[in-house]
Design an enzyme around this catalytic site. Structure first.
Site, PDB file in Angstrom:
ATOM      1  N   ASP A  46      -5.882 -26.694  18.870  1.00 41.54           N
ATOM      2  CA  ASP A  46      -5.216 -25.837  17.888  1.00 41.54           C
ATOM      3  C   ASP A  46      -4.613 -24.624  18.590  1.00 41.54           C
ATOM      4  OD1 ASP A  46      -5.061 -25.087  14.789  1.00 41.54           O
ATOM      5  OD2 ASP A  46      -5.525 -23.276  15.919  1.00 41.54           O
ATOM      6  N   TYR A  51       0.244 -17.293  19.846  1.00 40.32           N
ATOM      7  CA  TYR A  51      -0.828 -17.189  20.843  1.00 40.32           C
ATOM      8  C   TYR A  51      -0.263 -17.072  22.260  1.00 40.32           C
ATOM      9  CZ  TYR A  51      -3.851 -19.046  17.061  1.00 40.32           C
ATOM     10  OH  TYR A  51      -4.512 -19.273  15.871  1.00 40.32           O
ATOM     11  N   LYS A  76       1.632 -23.676  15.271  1.00 47.40           N
ATOM     12  CA  LYS A  76       1.942 -22.954  14.025  1.00 47.40           C
ATOM     13  C   LYS A  76       3.219 -22.131  14.181  1.00 47.40           C
ATOM     14  CE  LYS A  76      -3.062 -22.277  13.650  1.00 47.40           C
ATOM     15  NZ  LYS A  76      -3.456 -21.956  15.033  1.00 47.40           N
ATOM     16  N   HIS A 109       1.948 -20.241   9.619  1.00 47.77           N
ATOM     17  CA  HIS A 109       0.787 -19.456  10.056  1.00 47.77           C
ATOM     18  C   HIS A 109       0.238 -18.546   8.945  1.00 47.77           C
ATOM     19  CE1 HIS A 109      -1.059 -18.082  14.110  1.00 47.77           C
ATOM     20  NE2 HIS A 109      -1.910 -17.841  13.136  1.00 47.77           N
ATOM     21  N   SER A 233     -13.728 -21.338  22.815  1.00 45.38           N
ATOM     22  CA  SER A 233     -14.541 -20.733  23.872  1.00 45.38           C
ATOM     23  C   SER A 233     -13.812 -20.925  25.192  1.00 45.38           C
ATOM     24  CB  SER A 233     -15.926 -21.378  23.952  1.00 45.38           C
ATOM     25  OG  SER A 233     -16.657 -20.776  25.006  1.00 45.38           O
ATOM     26  N   ASN A 242     -20.477 -26.829  21.879  1.00 44.39           N
ATOM     27  CA  ASN A 242     -19.844 -26.836  20.553  1.00 44.39           C
ATOM     28  C   ASN A 242     -19.397 -28.228  20.106  1.00 44.39           C
ATOM     29  OD1 ASN A 242     -20.262 -24.102  20.502  1.00 44.39           O
ATOM     30  ND2 ASN A 242     -18.139 -23.540  20.958  1.00 44.39           N
TER      31      ASN A 242
HETATM   32  N1  LIG Z   1      -4.640 -19.579  11.385  1.00 47.81           N
HETATM   33  C1  LIG Z   1      -5.074 -18.387  11.708  1.00 47.81           C
HETATM   34  O1  LIG Z   1      -4.595 -17.353  11.206  1.00 47.81           O
HETATM   35  C2  LIG Z   1      -6.174 -18.276  12.729  1.00 47.81           C
HETATM   36  C3  LIG Z   1      -6.811 -17.041  12.926  1.00 47.81           C
HETATM   37  C4  LIG Z   1      -7.849 -16.982  13.852  1.00 47.81           C
HETATM   38  C5  LIG Z   1      -8.228 -18.104  14.560  1.00 47.81           C
HETATM   39  N2  LIG Z   1      -7.550 -19.293  14.369  1.00 47.81           N
HETATM   40  C6  LIG Z   1      -7.908 -20.516  15.118  1.00 47.81           C
HETATM   41  O2  LIG Z   1      -9.310 -20.724  15.020  1.00 47.81           O
HETATM   42  C7  LIG Z   1      -9.870 -20.802  16.333  1.00 47.81           C
HETATM   43  C8  LIG Z   1     -11.293 -20.322  16.333  1.00 47.81           C
HETATM   44  O3  LIG Z   1     -11.394 -19.028  15.802  1.00 47.81           O
HETATM   45  P1  LIG Z   1     -11.790 -17.755  16.692  1.00 47.81           P
HETATM   46  O4  LIG Z   1     -11.283 -17.935  18.072  1.00 47.81           O
HETATM   47  O5  LIG Z   1     -11.354 -16.568  15.934  1.00 47.81           O
HETATM   48  O6  LIG Z   1     -13.370 -17.696  16.613  1.00 47.81           O
HETATM   49  P2  LIG Z   1     -14.642 -18.650  16.752  1.00 47.81           P
HETATM   50  O7  LIG Z   1     -14.280 -19.976  17.261  1.00 47.81           O
HETATM   51  O8  LIG Z   1     -15.350 -18.517  15.458  1.00 47.81           O
HETATM   52  O9  LIG Z   1     -15.478 -17.850  17.833  1.00 47.81           O
HETATM   53  C9  LIG Z   1     -15.009 -17.675  19.143  1.00 47.81           C
HETATM   54  C10 LIG Z   1     -15.876 -16.628  19.818  1.00 47.81           C
HETATM   55  O10 LIG Z   1     -17.231 -17.071  19.827  1.00 47.81           O
HETATM   56  C11 LIG Z   1     -17.689 -17.226  21.170  1.00 47.81           C
HETATM   57  N3  LIG Z   1     -18.391 -18.512  21.222  1.00 47.81           N
HETATM   58  C12 LIG Z   1     -17.850 -19.755  21.174  1.00 47.81           C
HETATM   59  N4  LIG Z   1     -18.799 -20.683  21.234  1.00 47.81           N
HETATM   60  C13 LIG Z   1     -19.987 -20.042  21.333  1.00 47.81           C
HETATM   61  C14 LIG Z   1     -21.318 -20.465  21.459  1.00 47.81           C
HETATM   62  N5  LIG Z   1     -21.618 -21.769  21.495  1.00 47.81           N
HETATM   63  N6  LIG Z   1     -22.284 -19.521  21.541  1.00 47.81           N
HETATM   64  C15 LIG Z   1     -21.979 -18.213  21.504  1.00 47.81           C
HETATM   65  N7  LIG Z   1     -20.721 -17.733  21.380  1.00 47.81           N
HETATM   66  C16 LIG Z   1     -19.728 -18.647  21.306  1.00 47.81           C
HETATM   67  C17 LIG Z   1     -16.441 -17.224  22.041  1.00 47.81           C
HETATM   68  O11 LIG Z   1     -16.724 -16.621  23.296  1.00 47.81           O
HETATM   69  P3  LIG Z   1     -16.164 -17.143  24.718  1.00 47.81           P
HETATM   70  O12 LIG Z   1     -14.750 -17.649  24.523  1.00 47.81           O
HETATM   71  O13 LIG Z   1     -16.240 -15.907  25.544  1.00 47.81           O
HETATM   72  O14 LIG Z   1     -17.102 -18.220  25.155  1.00 47.81           O
HETATM   73  C18 LIG Z   1     -15.489 -16.364  21.226  1.00 47.81           C
HETATM   74  O15 LIG Z   1     -15.729 -14.986  21.466  1.00 47.81           O
HETATM   75  C19 LIG Z   1      -8.902 -19.939  17.152  1.00 47.81           C
HETATM   76  O16 LIG Z   1      -9.034 -20.122  18.527  1.00 47.81           O
HETATM   77  C20 LIG Z   1      -7.584 -20.407  16.601  1.00 47.81           C
HETATM   78  O17 LIG Z   1      -7.236 -21.660  17.149  1.00 47.81           O
HETATM   79  C21 LIG Z   1      -6.538 -19.376  13.454  1.00 47.81           C
END
Ligand SMILES: NC(=O)c1ccc[n+]([C@@H]2O[C@H](COP(=O)([O-])OP(=O)(O)OC[C@H]3O[C@@H](n4cnc5c(N)ncnc54)[C@H](OP(=O)(O)O)[C@@H]3O)[C@@H](O)[C@H]2O)c1
Length: 276
Positions: A46, A51, A76, A109, A233, A242
């Site tokens: 994704d 980004y 997106k 988006h 991550s 994960n």
């Molecule tokens: N459509 C939208 O508006 C929108 C908005 C936000 C996000 N997204 C999408 O959703 C994806 C995921 O959301 P997100 O990046 O906001 O947050 P997330 O996946 O909920 O969390 C990512 C964070 O958690 C940490 N993490 C990951 N796996 C872990 C584990 N097993 N144990 C402990 N910590 C862990 C990562 O650290 P490290 O990377 O340092 O390991 C990172 O800081 C994004 O990458 C993007 O593709 C879309």
């Protein structure tokens, strides 16, 4: 063979229920992160134009040797490109950066409701779908009234709505609305961006009970609810952790304990207020 079972979208296309998100991964690091994810067994990626890492993502895909038909690539359209012609131009740019001839899922988006352009934007998405340049089209951050307005003005029901969703923001109303319309719910920030959710005592206790990590418990909760998840991550051990969420099941008590954590609390913006 993918480790991740698919869900079937409303147009029959299969989408892995768990994928790899790359928000906040710099382009120079995206190739390494996506390569690690593909090696760990992820087949869905994704990304998004905003980004700034479509090139790095595309490089990892190209060098992986994974057959294109086994991959599911989402990107997106960014807000400033909304509008019919500008959408078609932005899509060409994304495709070229990714180095692909089609994407599997293209999402608007944010709706930017005050701008009033998402219907025209989506009509361009319908053209991309009809032209075979995307396999499925959908939206992100659409509130129920945005979806209703879109459905009234266009022909193709979005395959997916990607929304913020985690134990502190469980999105019951949106999920029910999507289910009624045949739209898959995809959870962004499924781990709550790693801030706070993974330290909640109830989640830590369930993790101890199953001999799993808090992140695995939260991802498993999403999967059992039927959500598509895209944890991000850049840490190889977490990337592996994960995706290792298919060998255990949460029981009714676990699910109820996580349901009780809802606070309707966003970490990101309210889609009604994002208009530029
Ligand atoms: N459509 C939208 O508006 C929108 C908005 C936000 C996000 N997204 C999408 O959703 C994806 C995921 O959301 P997100 O990046 O906001 O947050 P997330 O996946 O909920 O969390 C990512 C964070 O958690 C940490 N993490 C990951 N796996 C872990 C584990 N097993 N144990 C402990 N910590 C862990 C990562 O650290 P490290 O990377 O340092 O390991 C990172 O800081 C994004 O990458 C993007 O593709 C879309």
């Amino acid at each position: 063979m993918s480790k991740v079972p698919p869900i079937i979208l409303n147009n029959g296309v299969e989408m892995p229920q768990l994928g790899f998100g790359v928000w906040q991964v710099p382009d120079a690091e995206a190739e390494t992160a996506v390569t690690t994810a593909l090696e760990a067994g992820y087949r869905s990626i994704d990304t998004a134009a905003i980004y700034g890492n479509e090139k790095g993502t595309g490089k990892a895909i190209a060098r992986s040797g994974v057959p294109r038909e086994e991959l599911f690539v989402t990107t997106k359209l960014w807000n400033s490109d909304q509008g019919y012609d500008s959408t078609l131009r932005a899509f060409d740019t994304s495709l070229s950066k990714l180095g692909l001839d089609h994407v599997d899922l293209y999402l608007i988006h944010w709706p930017m409701p005050a701008q009033g352009r998402y219907v025209d934007t989506y009509k361009a998405f319908e053209k991309l779908l009809a032209d075979g340049r995307v396999r499925a089209i959908g939206v992100s951050n659409f509130l129920p009234d945005h979806l209703d307005h879109l459905l009234a003005e266009t022909s193709v029901v979005p395959a997916v709505n990607q929304i913020e969703l985690h134990p502190h923001l469980q999105q019951h109303t949106a999920r029910e609305h999507h289910a009624e319309l045949g739209i898959a719910t995809e959870a962004w920030s499924p781990l709550g961006s790693g801030k706070g959710i993974l330290e909640i005592p109830a989640i830590v206790a369930i993790a101890q009970k199953h001999g799993r990590t808090p992140a695995q418990i939260v991802l498993r909760w999403h999967l059992q609810l039927g959500n598509v998840v895209i944890p991000k991550s850049v840490t190889p051990s977490r990337i592996a952790e994960n995706i290792d969420v298919f060998g255990f099941t949460l029981d009714t008590e676990d699910l109820a304990a996580i349901s009780a954590l809802n606070e309707d609390r966003r970490t990101g913006s309210d889609p009604a207020d994002v208009n530029s």
